[in-house]
Design an enzyme around this catalytic site. Sequence first.
Site, PDB file in Angstrom:
ATOM      1  N   ARG A 246      13.988 -27.505  32.034  1.00 41.08           N
ATOM      2  CA  ARG A 246      13.952 -26.781  33.108  1.00 41.08           C
ATOM      3  C   ARG A 246      13.286 -27.185  34.450  1.00 41.08           C
ATOM      4  O   ARG A 246      13.224 -26.529  35.359  1.00 41.08           O
ATOM      5  CB  ARG A 246      13.986 -25.348  32.938  1.00 41.08           C
ATOM      6  CG  ARG A 246      15.156 -24.924  32.029  1.00 41.08           C
ATOM      7  CD  ARG A 246      14.946 -23.304  32.129  1.00 41.08           C
ATOM      8  NE  ARG A 246      15.444 -22.625  31.042  1.00 41.08           N
ATOM      9  CZ  ARG A 246      14.874 -21.910  30.247  1.00 41.08           C
ATOM     10  NH1 ARG A 246      13.886 -21.292  30.491  1.00 41.08           N
ATOM     11  NH2 ARG A 246      15.482 -21.306  29.088  1.00 41.08           N
ATOM     12  N   CYS A 247      12.335 -28.197  34.004  1.00 42.47           N
ATOM     13  CA  CYS A 247      11.175 -28.412  35.167  1.00 42.47           C
ATOM     14  C   CYS A 247      11.786 -29.205  36.314  1.00 42.47           C
ATOM     15  O   CYS A 247      12.639 -29.974  36.190  1.00 42.47           O
ATOM     16  CB  CYS A 247      10.041 -29.057  34.374  1.00 42.47           C
ATOM     17  SG  CYS A 247       8.767 -29.604  35.423  1.00 42.47           S
ATOM     18  N   GLY A 248      11.293 -28.968  37.387  1.00 44.19           N
ATOM     19  CA  GLY A 248      11.596 -29.931  38.818  1.00 44.19           C
ATOM     20  C   GLY A 248      11.409 -31.458  38.574  1.00 44.19           C
ATOM     21  O   GLY A 248      11.978 -32.061  39.134  1.00 44.19           O
ATOM     22  N   PHE A 249      10.497 -31.681  37.728  1.00 44.68           N
ATOM     23  CA  PHE A 249       9.976 -32.891  37.449  1.00 44.68           C
ATOM     24  C   PHE A 249      11.219 -33.927  36.276  1.00 44.68           C
ATOM     25  O   PHE A 249      10.669 -34.738  36.104  1.00 44.68           O
ATOM     26  CB  PHE A 249       8.725 -33.204  36.806  1.00 44.68           C
ATOM     27  CG  PHE A 249       7.398 -33.000  38.007  1.00 44.68           C
ATOM     28  CD1 PHE A 249       7.312 -33.966  38.865  1.00 44.68           C
ATOM     29  CD2 PHE A 249       6.677 -31.657  38.141  1.00 44.68           C
ATOM     30  CE1 PHE A 249       6.294 -33.838  39.851  1.00 44.68           C
ATOM     31  CE2 PHE A 249       5.718 -31.714  38.956  1.00 44.68           C
ATOM     32  CZ  PHE A 249       5.799 -32.442  39.895  1.00 44.68           C
ATOM     33  N   ARG A 250      12.184 -32.707  36.085  1.00 45.71           N
ATOM     34  CA  ARG A 250      12.897 -33.440  34.742  1.00 45.71           C
ATOM     35  C   ARG A 250      13.595 -34.866  35.312  1.00 45.71           C
ATOM     36  O   ARG A 250      13.860 -35.435  34.307  1.00 45.71           O
ATOM     37  CB  ARG A 250      13.981 -32.414  34.507  1.00 45.71           C
ATOM     38  CG  ARG A 250      15.142 -32.198  34.964  1.00 45.71           C
ATOM     39  CD  ARG A 250      16.059 -30.873  34.512  1.00 45.71           C
ATOM     40  NE  ARG A 250      16.801 -31.023  33.459  1.00 45.71           N
ATOM     41  CZ  ARG A 250      18.197 -31.689  34.039  1.00 45.71           C
ATOM     42  NH1 ARG A 250      18.313 -31.943  35.121  1.00 45.71           N
ATOM     43  NH2 ARG A 250      19.107 -31.841  33.228  1.00 45.71           N
TER      44      ARG A 250
END
Length: 170
Positions: A38-42
């Site tokens: 779920r991370c913005g870096f995904r």
Amino acid sequence: DDQHLFALSAESLTHYGDQVPMCCYVGQVLLIVNTAARCGFRPQYADLQALQDRFADRGFTVLGFLSNDFANQGGSRNEAEQCQTEFALTFEQFMHVGVTPNSSVGQHPVFEWLTSQQGLEGPVSWNFAKFLVSRDGRLLARWSSIESPMSAGVLNTIETALQEDGSAND
């Protein structure tokens, strides 16, 4: 000295529930990453898979360790498997682990080892931290979340590691 990386094991997501001994990876250059569905870096999943595609036949593999340590972004098993499908991931992913000493589930021994190697010690500060391990199990380098897996620095360091023989007999 603490247990060596190759003496440890972790629970696989890819091969659901299997304990995978890290000694399976002796002789390969490893990029160990604490991942989060779920991370913005995904979007870095795409780059990690690109590294896997580019270098796998030379004895390189990415190992992704899901974690909920940062803003609970690890995601459910379902979300993690969606990432696997969406980014067509072929590298091994592991079940959620603690990557920080104050993790609610306790710091996993793999991350205890990664964050305590002399000269490169220090806590993981966010999702998608990257650790490069040599064929003979030495921590060579580490990068933070903001460093793209496809940056020149990462690529050059992987390239150098792959050129190291890793065996004692030349």
